[in-house]
Motif scaffolding. Structure first.
Motif, short mmCIF file in Angstrom:
data_model
loop_
_atom_site.label_atom_id
_atom_site.label_comp_id
_atom_site.label_asym_id
_atom_site.label_seq_id
_atom_site.Cartn_x
_atom_site.Cartn_y
_atom_site.Cartn_z
N GLN A 83 1.07 -1.24 0.27
CA GLN A 83 0.10 0.00 0.11
C GLN A 83 0.80 1.34 -0.03
O GLN A 83 0.64 2.25 -0.83
CB GLN A 83 -0.96 -0.27 1.08
N ARG A 84 1.95 1.19 0.76
CA ARG A 84 2.66 2.47 0.72
C ARG A 84 3.52 2.53 -0.51
O ARG A 84 3.58 3.69 -0.80
CB ARG A 84 3.88 2.42 1.96
N TRP A 85 4.09 1.49 -1.10
CA TRP A 85 4.60 1.60 -2.27
C TRP A 85 3.48 2.00 -3.59
O TRP A 85 3.91 3.18 -4.23
CB TRP A 85 4.88 0.30 -2.97
N ALA A 86 2.49 1.64 -3.34
CA ALA A 86 1.39 2.16 -4.42
C ALA A 86 1.07 3.53 -4.15
O ALA A 86 0.89 4.30 -5.28
CB ALA A 86 0.05 1.38 -4.25
N ARG A 87 0.91 4.13 -2.81
CA ARG A 87 0.59 5.50 -2.73
C ARG A 87 1.86 6.22 -3.17
O ARG A 87 1.72 7.36 -3.76
CB ARG A 87 0.63 5.64 -1.09
N SER A 88 3.12 5.76 -3.15
CA SER A 88 4.25 6.71 -3.53
C SER A 88 4.35 6.79 -5.28
O SER A 88 4.53 7.93 -5.68
CB SER A 88 5.43 5.98 -3.50
N LEU A 89 3.54 5.96 -5.93
CA LEU A 89 3.42 5.93 -7.39
C LEU A 89 2.43 7.24 -7.59
O LEU A 89 2.50 7.94 -8.56
CB LEU A 89 2.91 4.63 -7.94
N GLU A 100 12.10 5.18 -12.25
CA GLU A 100 13.08 4.99 -11.24
C GLU A 100 12.24 5.23 -9.81
O GLU A 100 12.83 4.56 -8.80
CB GLU A 100 14.08 6.57 -11.32
N ARG A 101 11.06 5.77 -9.46
CA ARG A 101 10.48 5.69 -8.34
C ARG A 101 10.00 4.30 -8.07
O ARG A 101 10.16 4.03 -6.94
CB ARG A 101 9.36 6.66 -8.39
N ILE A 102 9.47 3.67 -9.00
CA ILE A 102 9.10 2.22 -8.86
C ILE A 102 10.14 1.31 -8.27
O ILE A 102 10.03 0.65 -7.38
CB ILE A 102 8.49 1.51 -10.19
N ALA A 103 11.21 1.38 -9.06
CA ALA A 103 12.33 0.67 -8.70
C ALA A 103 13.15 0.98 -7.17
O ALA A 103 13.18 0.17 -6.26
CB ALA A 103 13.47 0.76 -9.80
N MET A 175 9.75 -9.55 -13.79
CA MET A 175 8.13 -9.42 -13.96
C MET A 175 7.72 -8.56 -15.07
O MET A 175 8.39 -7.36 -15.38
CB MET A 175 7.73 -8.47 -12.72
N PRO A 176 6.99 -8.96 -16.22
CA PRO A 176 6.69 -8.33 -17.53
C PRO A 176 5.70 -7.23 -17.00
O PRO A 176 4.91 -7.53 -15.74
CB PRO A 176 5.97 -9.43 -18.30
N LEU A 177 5.70 -6.02 -17.79
CA LEU A 177 4.82 -5.08 -17.60
C LEU A 177 3.83 -5.06 -18.68
O LEU A 177 4.42 -4.68 -19.68
CB LEU A 177 5.70 -3.88 -17.47
N ARG A 178 2.61 -4.98 -18.40
CA ARG A 178 1.32 -4.74 -19.26
C ARG A 178 0.33 -3.86 -18.70
O ARG A 178 0.43 -3.52 -17.50
CB ARG A 178 0.94 -6.24 -19.63
N THR A 179 -0.35 -3.28 -19.51
CA THR A 179 -1.48 -2.40 -19.20
C THR A 179 -2.66 -3.00 -18.50
O THR A 179 -3.39 -2.50 -17.49
CB THR A 179 -2.12 -1.81 -20.18
N ARG A 213 0.89 -8.52 -7.98
CA ARG A 213 0.22 -7.29 -7.90
C ARG A 213 1.07 -6.21 -8.16
O ARG A 213 0.66 -5.16 -8.55
CB ARG A 213 -0.45 -7.38 -6.26
N ILE A 214 2.23 -6.28 -7.81
CA ILE A 214 3.44 -5.18 -8.10
C ILE A 214 3.39 -4.94 -9.63
O ILE A 214 3.57 -3.92 -10.01
CB ILE A 214 4.70 -5.62 -7.37
N ALA A 215 3.75 -6.08 -10.24
CA ALA A 215 3.59 -5.96 -11.74
C ALA A 215 2.70 -5.38 -12.32
O ALA A 215 2.72 -4.49 -13.35
CB ALA A 215 4.06 -7.30 -12.25
N GLU A 216 1.49 -5.84 -11.81
CA GLU A 216 0.17 -5.03 -12.43
C GLU A 216 -0.02 -3.49 -12.12
O GLU A 216 -0.28 -2.78 -13.03
CB GLU A 216 -1.00 -6.07 -12.14
N LEU A 217 0.25 -3.39 -10.71
CA LEU A 217 0.18 -1.77 -10.63
C LEU A 217 1.34 -1.01 -11.29
O LEU A 217 0.96 0.04 -11.82
CB LEU A 217 0.43 -1.68 -9.02
N ALA A 218 2.37 -1.63 -11.44
CA ALA A 218 3.56 -0.83 -12.09
C ALA A 218 3.11 -0.77 -13.66
O ALA A 218 3.42 0.48 -14.20
CB ALA A 218 4.78 -1.81 -12.08
N GLY A 219 2.77 -1.74 -14.20
CA GLY A 219 2.39 -1.58 -15.67
C GLY A 219 1.32 -0.48 -15.64
O GLY A 219 1.15 0.27 -16.79
N ALA A 220 0.08 -0.49 -14.96
CA ALA A 220 -0.97 0.47 -15.03
C ALA A 220 -0.05 1.88 -14.75
O ALA A 220 -0.51 2.91 -15.57
CB ALA A 220 -1.92 0.47 -14.05
N ALA A 221 0.59 2.15 -13.99
CA ALA A 221 1.28 3.51 -13.42
C ALA A 221 2.16 3.76 -14.76
O ALA A 221 1.71 4.97 -15.46
CB ALA A 221 2.04 3.41 -12.51
#
Length: 227
Positions: A83-89, A100-103, A175-179, A213-221
């Motif tokens: 949750q804290r990681w997603a909030r930072s995005l 860079e923020r994601i990593a 982790m692959p990144l998709r929309t 979940r991380i990969a899906e959130l990162a892909g969406a962002a």
């Protein structure tokens, strides 16, 4: 006496199981039965042996409950970190700052020694960024072939070269990144790599629910970077 079909232990067990009133008529049998205790060679009554078996069963259930509580607490901690990681995005205003923020936040929030990310097929205004360059066609094809995070030992993946210290990467999560969802047939437009010097940190048998979940959130962002 019938010796053709002698009575077996199964016959006796079935009789006692289906005739509970036998013990009501012969209550002295229960009191006279003596069994060997599993905690020594002493003889114990049937009732005492049953009590010991019940205590052992309760102890086993207590251990299972404690394991469930421990796993539940661990999942709560990981969910809080996610949750804290997603909030930072969500708080990152510039799309160009997202990779860079994601990593970086993965390294901080999840205590991952190294993380790196590459994105391709981006809009022209982002094409000069270092995270949008240096990816071979083979790596892109490999990312698109993944429908779940790959976890295992470092066996010479190109993604390792994206890390600040490739030689320190003993185990990886790719982790692959998709929309959309991670297992969709759509081609990946990026890949996130996590690495550790511990060869057991990312093992092939580990659960990948939170990594998905991380990969899906990162892909969406990161979809905001696409052309």
């Amino acid at each position: 006496m019938n010796t053709t079909n002698p009575i077996t232990e199964d016959d006796i067990a079935n009789f006692l199981a289906n005739t509970p009133e036998f013990f009501e008529r012969h209550s002295q049998v229960l009191a006279s039965v003596q069994l060997t205790s599993p905690h020594g060679n002493r003889a114990v009554s049937l009732q005492e042996r049953q009590a010991e078996m019940l205590r052992e069963k309760i102890k086993g259930l207590e251990h299972r409950i404690m394991d469930m509580v421990r796993h539940g607490n661990e999942n709560v901690i990981i969910a809080d970190k996610l949750q804290r990681w997603a909030r930072s995005l969500l708080l990152t205003r510039s799309p160009a700052d997202l990779p860079e923020r994601i990593a970086h936040e993965i390294e901080v929030q999840f205590s991952v020694p190294q993380a790196a990310i590459k994105v391709w097929g981006v809009a022209d205004e982002y094409a000069h960024a270092h995270w949008a360059q240096g990816v071979s066609e083979d790596a892109k094809i490999f990312a698109s072939s993944l429908t779940a995070p790959f976890c295992g030992v470092n066996s010479g993946f190109e993604a390792v070269t994206w890390l600040a210290q490739p030689a320190a990467a003993m185990s990886l999560a790719l982790m692959p990144l998709r929309t959309g969802v991670l297992n969709s047939p759509s081609p990946a437009f990026g890949m996130l790599v996590l690495a550790s010097p511990d060869a057991q940190r990312f093992e092939s048998a580990m659960g990948t629910d939170f990594l998905e979940r991380i990969a899906e959130l990162a892909g969406a962002a990161l979809s905001r970077l696409r052309a």
